[in-house]
Scaffold this active site. Structure first.
Site, PDB file in Angstrom:
ATOM      1  N   ASP A 289       0.862  -1.164   0.000  1.00  0.00           N
ATOM      2  CA  ASP A 289       0.000   0.000   0.000  1.00  0.00           C
ATOM      3  C   ASP A 289       0.905   1.222   0.000  1.00  0.00           C
ATOM      4  O   ASP A 289       2.110   1.132   0.275  1.00  0.00           O
ATOM      5  CB  ASP A 289      -0.909  -0.020   1.227  1.00  0.00           C
ATOM      6  CG  ASP A 289      -2.175   0.812   1.026  1.00  0.00           C
ATOM      7  OD1 ASP A 289      -2.186   1.675   0.124  1.00  0.00           O
ATOM      8  OD2 ASP A 289      -3.141   0.613   1.781  1.00  0.00           O
ATOM      9  N   TRP A 290       0.358   2.376  -0.290  1.00  0.00           N
ATOM     10  CA  TRP A 290       1.164   3.575  -0.497  1.00  0.00           C
ATOM     11  C   TRP A 290       1.858   3.980   0.812  1.00  0.00           C
ATOM     12  O   TRP A 290       1.223   4.398   1.768  1.00  0.00           O
ATOM     13  CB  TRP A 290       0.291   4.684  -1.045  1.00  0.00           C
ATOM     14  CG  TRP A 290       0.261   4.741  -2.539  1.00  0.00           C
ATOM     15  CD1 TRP A 290       0.453   5.855  -3.297  1.00  0.00           C
ATOM     16  CD2 TRP A 290       0.061   3.670  -3.474  1.00  0.00           C
ATOM     17  NE1 TRP A 290       0.383   5.532  -4.641  1.00  0.00           N
ATOM     18  CE2 TRP A 290       0.152   4.206  -4.784  1.00  0.00           C
ATOM     19  CE3 TRP A 290      -0.161   2.300  -3.339  1.00  0.00           C
ATOM     20  CZ2 TRP A 290       0.024   3.431  -5.930  1.00  0.00           C
ATOM     21  CZ3 TRP A 290      -0.304   1.517  -4.486  1.00  0.00           C
ATOM     22  CH2 TRP A 290      -0.210   2.084  -5.755  1.00  0.00           C
TER      23      TRP A 290
END
Length: 784
Positions: A289-290
């Site tokens: 995920d970012w």
């Protein structure tokens, strides 16, 4: 660990030798005959020594990947495991471009509820109903149709991977991102997410199944450590992901922010290597995920993550490079990540030149826009759930011409990043509903249709002003309500709650506010005083408490956040042009405190970064049915404008060995056309392992049935479908005893029961035995 790494020979000498090539030709421009070709030098020195200059390999297909990896410099490899900016303006991110080896840049964009670009990009796409609403349809065919449309729009914009489906479990009604997920049930979640995956990937673009795993809250999501038994993980929180991997082969998986039993998900080798790749056979790429890699490329790679998104910073890259050079990180581990990334590249539409990037493009193609708007409108009613309908209040009778509409005002606890503030607040929900959730699932729609416009489109006159001509909202007086009742034929009250990434809900998001209770009372008193009816529309993304006011109104329709065609779709249902055929994909509790996770959400023991999953396998209806806890509306509940009868319950045999068939018929016994969502549950005997009272093992939806028409359902169940996970042997077992199939219209409305036997214990599957050793006191029906 069972057979994960593929060994690719590589040495620093060969890297130095082959990295001297500087070709900038892209893969599709490189003739196949030049791949791995050897050009003999013609200068005198080369001729005299017999030396040759090797052509730089180019990425042209999967078979060329090993040679390309051997040709990569260490710097290029380290660059490739960190994301780069997107080629499409407004997209979430992309991969690193290496022209000399024919490696193009790929683009990733958000999309669980529709293809999303950042709001500043001003690029519009179709806003579909939220995933919870689509799941409430219990219609896998519809889910495939909607996701196929999303896939076509993704391809149309030149994006390679859409970041979805999102299929974390609705563990608690307060989960801020539950709207973006499908259900409290892993089977329903997994089946819907598998259809999403198939629909998108059949269009030639990829998905990134997320958030793997247990991303069930927004509070402290980047730092929280979740303590979960392996059985609960396997049966509840990982089960849907397993189903998608095995049924639909997603191109990529996104690891979650949170820690599970210690390690961050992005660094968790048991989760990514042992379970995802070894046990389930996933052979695609894993991305973080970012920001989820925590800029620790070494831990990420050792944990089985291939790509750090949206980037890997300079320090993170330097650490990986140093670890390779000093031997503390095996270069084969890095090469495995590179191989997984390149396998994604060669499947991508960018690589295959199936799409092009045009950053002047601000909307999907006109033919897609029209078709997808129509689909969004048609999809919404399939997920709308009719909770109450006294005296056939709905659909409107033919005498209704003027519709009084009023709604509450509400501001979300979090707007969600990249979402316009206007999408996070409403001054009057009757004239401005929440059409979707916010954050990474927010879509900039091609257009919007609110309820007043939808009513006008449907031939009705909306009445939402008082005697002085001012719009009626939360400041409504008894006189205003009386005026509206006298000047319209039916009343509609819209109660709204937004949903969004970045914050969890609370009692305020679950309970009606005092002003909302007053609004409902004033309107119902006024309409009932003149013998007219009142409908409440719940414009929400999660369970909402109706208990204190539901007896005073005539009908309650759960519209969810129904997408950009909300006004038209809602009018279709209110008028009877369409009909609601949704069922609840999660339980609506009587009180928030009744939820089994209540005391362990979003933290435990006074530690904001700790959550003990003490409810264990008893999530949602598994808890309410096992412990006989009253609900406001049970899982799978939903009324119809018509009625349905279930009959002809049959098994093809009474003993389970390898597969058993369950069949029954559903007949429309009412006077309206309609569709019915059927549910198949199993009740298993307690043995070595205790079991929930019921578990969903099959569901389906009829075609549109006219009065008197019927449809036959056949479900095929194998041992793994009804097995439980035994931590002591790391196996899925079906214990000896008598089981029951329960066929129902909801988890409580059981219409037929069929018994079958298991004569001896069946070991349905054996998984790796490296699971977490968790010390946790969990809920048990034997310790009450």
């Amino acid at each position: 660990m069972k057979g994960y790494y593929k060994v690719l020979s590589s040495s620093m000498f060969s890297l130095l030798l082959l990295s001297s090539g500087t070709s900038g030709v892209l893969a599709a421009e490189q003739p196949q005959s030049q791949v791995n070709a050897t050009a003999v030098a013609t200068d005198n020195s080369s001729a005299q020594t017999g030396a040759v200059e090797e052509q730089t390999p180019m990425l042209v297909d999967q078979a060329s990947i090993p040679a390309v990896i051997r040709a990569m410099t260490l710097d290029e490899k380290v660059d490739l495991i960190g994301g780069s900016g997107a080629a499409v303006t407004g997209a979430a991110g992309g991969t690193f471009l290496i022209p000399r080896l024919g490696i193009p840049k790929l683009t990733f964009a958000d999309g669980p509820a529709g293809l999303r670009f950042g709001s500043t990009a001003k690029k519009s796409t179709t806003g579909f109903p939220i995933p919870s609403a689509l799941s409430a349809s219990f219609n896998k065919k519809l889910m495939y149709q909607v996701s196929s449309a999303m896939g076509k729009e993704t391809l149309d914009y030149g994006v390679d991977v859409i970041l979805g489906p999102a299929l974390n479990i609705h563990r608690d009604p307060r989960g801020g991102r539950d709207f973006e997920y499908y259900s409290e049930d892993p089977y329903l979640s997994g089946e819907m997410a598998a259809e999403f995956t198939k629909g998108v990937q059949d269009q030639g673009v990829g998905v990134s199944m997320k958030h793997y795993a247990a991303n069930n809250q927004e509070t402290n999501r980047q730092s929280v450590n979740e303590i979960i038994s392996e059985r609960a993980l396997r049966e509840i929180y990982l089960s849907g992901f397993e189903r998608v991997v095995k049924e639909a082969q997603p191109w990529t998986v996104m690891s979650s922010y949170n820690s599970i039993n210690g390690p961050f998900s992005a660094h968790n080798s048991w989760l990514l290597n042992d379970v995802l790749r070894s046990d389930w056979g996933f052979n695609g790429m894993v991305m973080t995920d970012w920001g989820g890699s925590k800029q620790n490329g070494i831990a990420m790679l050792n944990g089985g993550n291939d790509l750090s998104m949206p980037s890997l910073n300079a320090a993170g890259k330097a650490a990986v490079k140093a670890a390779i050079l000093d031997g503390s990180l095996n270069e084969e581990t890095l090469d495995t990540a590179i191989e997984n990334i390149l396998n994604l590249v060669v499947k991508s539409p960018t690589f295959k030149k199936l799409s092009t990037v045009d950053n002047t493009k601000l909307s999907v193609s006109s033919d897609l826009a029209a078709a997808d708007a129509k689909l969004s409108r048609e999809a919404a009613p399939e997920g709308m759930v009719l909770l109450k309908n006294e005296n056939t209040t709905l659909p409107f009778d033919k005498k209704v011409k003027k519709v009084g509409i009023v709604g509450n005002s509400y501001t979300m606890p979090s707007c969600g990043f990249g979402t316009p503030a206007s999408a996070c607040t409403t001054d009057n929900a009757a004239s401005k509903m929440f059409l979707m959730g916010t954050g990474s699932a927010y879509v900039t729609p091609t257009h919007t249709v609110q309820l007043p416009e939808g009513l006008k489109n449907g031939g009705y006159i909306p009445v939402n002003t008082n005697a002085s001509g001012s719009e009626i909202n939360e400041n409504l007086t008894a006189e205003d309500a009386a005026y509206m009742a006298q000047n319209s034929d039916i009343g509609v009250i819209v109660i709204a709650r937004g949903s969004g990434e970045g914050a969890d809900g609370n009692a305020t998001t679950f309970e009606p506010l005092a002003k909302e209770s007053e609004l409902i009372k004033k309107v119902t008193d006024a309409y009932h005083a003149v013998n007219k009816k009142v409908v409440v529309v719940l414009n929400v993304g999660a369970p909402f408490n109706t208990v204190s006011w539901r007896d005073s109104v005539d009908s309650i329709l759960l519209s969810w956040q129904p997408g950009m065609e909300a006004g038209n779709a809602l009018t279709d249902v209110l008028s009877g042009k369409a009909y609601p055929s949704g069922k609840l994909p999660e339980t609506f509790p009587v009180r928030l405190e009744d939820a089994p996770s209540y005391s362990n959400f979003p933290s435990s023991d006074g530690n904001p970064n700790l959550v003990n999953y003490k409810e264990d396998i008893y999530v949602g209806y598994r808890y309410y049915s096992t412990f006989n806890k009253q609900t406001a509306y049970e899982f799978g509940y939903g009324l119809s404008y018509t009625t349905f009868d279930y009959s002809d319950f049959k098994l093809n045999k009474d003993t389970l060995l390898n597969k058993i068939k369950v069949s029954f018929k559903v007949t429309n016994t009412g006077s309206f056309v309609g569709k019915e969502a059927t549910q198949l549950y199993v009740s298993a005997p307690d043995g070595k392992l205790e079991k929930p009272a019921i578990e969903l093992k099959g569901f389906g939806k009829t075609r549109e049935l006219k009065p008197g028409q019927k449809e036959t359902f056949n479900f095929f169940i194998n041992p793994k479908d009804i097995a439980s996970f035994d931590e002591s042997t790391s196996s899925w077992i079906v214990e000896k005893g008598t089981y029951k199939f329960k066929i129902g219209a909801s988890s409580s409305d059981i219409r037929g029961t069929l018994d079958f036997k298991v004569d001896k214990e069946i070991i349905a599957e054996v998984d790796n035995d490296y699971g977490p050793d968790v010390q946790l006191e969990t809920l048990s029906k034997f310790n009450q």
